[in-house]
Scaffold this active site. Structure first.
Site, PDB file in Angstrom:
ATOM      1  N   LEU A   1       0.835  -1.194   0.000  1.00 22.64           N
ATOM      2  CA  LEU A   1       0.000   0.000   0.000  1.00 22.64           C
ATOM      3  C   LEU A   1       0.877   1.254   0.000  1.00 22.64           C
ATOM      4  CD1 LEU A   1      -2.734  -1.059   2.581  1.00 22.64           C
ATOM      5  CD2 LEU A   1      -2.707  -1.374   0.094  1.00 22.64           C
ATOM      6  N   CYS A   2       0.491   2.180  -0.835  1.00 25.06           N
ATOM      7  CA  CYS A   2       1.228   3.446  -0.932  1.00 25.06           C
ATOM      8  C   CYS A   2       0.627   4.444   0.049  1.00 25.06           C
ATOM      9  CB  CYS A   2       1.160   3.982  -2.361  1.00 25.06           C
ATOM     10  SG  CYS A   2       1.968   5.578  -2.571  1.00 25.06           S
TER      11      CYS A   2
END
Length: 273
Positions: free
Chosen positions: A88-89
């Site tokens: 996840l960014c």
């Protein structure tokens, strides 16, 4: 390298103790027994959100350079907000080492993850879904997580909580059967353990319907620890209801008759005088 790993382990242990002392709301986290740099977390869907009732399992993978480098963050349970098994960014993940702050703890990371989950901001690893879809994911998350052996190993108390909710759902589906037993599930802290409500129906036709004994509640039991409260043989049916109305009708007729008799007597006495 060994010194860096030792530093990371010491920090992990300190963060773990702090989490136990001051838990993050709606989140539980445990390091993998065989690798303290791999943490597993469970997000419990907050009230007044489409995630209510859901349990969302994910992992935090910490580098040996932690706390000087951020972890990778993954979500494993389908949820309608993040892709599963995908890095996840987030500003608190290894996607943005430039924004990372070494003073941030595991608790800080989990708090930021929950905050971002409740938003609609788009980022790498996020997905778009309808509220209805998120609610459906929440319902399916219970059974989904129980299939994961790591989830069962690290979060046995949450598994008990999930099993209790699944049992309650099954009981509600069978509520129209001859005997129903409704279970009040404890939360993760077990605050209302040992509470059961038993309701037995005469049959499945409903309260107060049919002939005597049909659709009547024959037993209600409330049991909290060693305290019991019982109400037995509560019958409500059409026959009793009709009898009650008939009695009221006769009572009204009697009052009217007495009033008319009193008026006639009074009239006769007045004329004689």
């Amino acid at each position: 390298m060994t010194g860096r790993k030792s530093s990371a382990i010491l920090r992990m242990k300190r963060d773990y103790l702090n989490l136990k002392k001051d838990p993050v709301p709606y989140i539980t986290a445990e390091p993998l027994p065989s690798n303290i740099l791999e943490w597993h977390y469970v997000v419990k869907g907050p009230e007044d959100t489409p995630y209510k009732g859901g349990y969302y399992h994910g992992t935090l993978l910490f580098p040996r350079e932690f706390p000087f480098k951020p972890p990778s963050i993954y979500m494993h349970t389908p949820n309608g907000r993040f892709k599963t098994n995908t890095r996840l960014c987030l500003s608190i993940s290894d996607y943005h080492p430039d924004t990372w702050n070494p003073t941030w703890s595991v608790g800080t990371i989990l708090t930021g993850l929950l905050s971002f989950m409740l938003e609609n901001t788009f980022t790498m690893g996020s997905v778009e879904s309808l509220l209805y879809e998120k609610k459906q994911y929440a319902k399916k998350s219970l059974v989904f997580n129980l299939k994961n052996p790591i989830f069962r190993e690290l979060f046995p108390h949450i598994c008990d909580e999930i099993n209790c909710h699944l049992k309650k759902q099954q009981e509600l589906l069978e509520a129209s059967s001859a005997g129903s037993r409704l279970t009040v599930c404890p939360n993760s802290a077990g605050e209302i353990s040992g509470v059961n409500i038993n309701i037995n129906f005469g049959n499945s036709r409903g309260i107060g319907s049919g002939t005597d004994g049909q659709g009547a509640i024959t037993d209600i039991e409330f049991n909290e620890n060693s305290k019991k409260f019982n109400i037995n043989q509560i019958h409500r049916n059409n026959k009793n209801s009709c009898c009650n109305w008939y009695s009221i009708y006769l009572y009204i007729i009697a009052i009217i008759s007495f009033a008319m008799f009193a008026l006639i007597v009074n009239y006769m006495i007045t004329n004689l005088n």
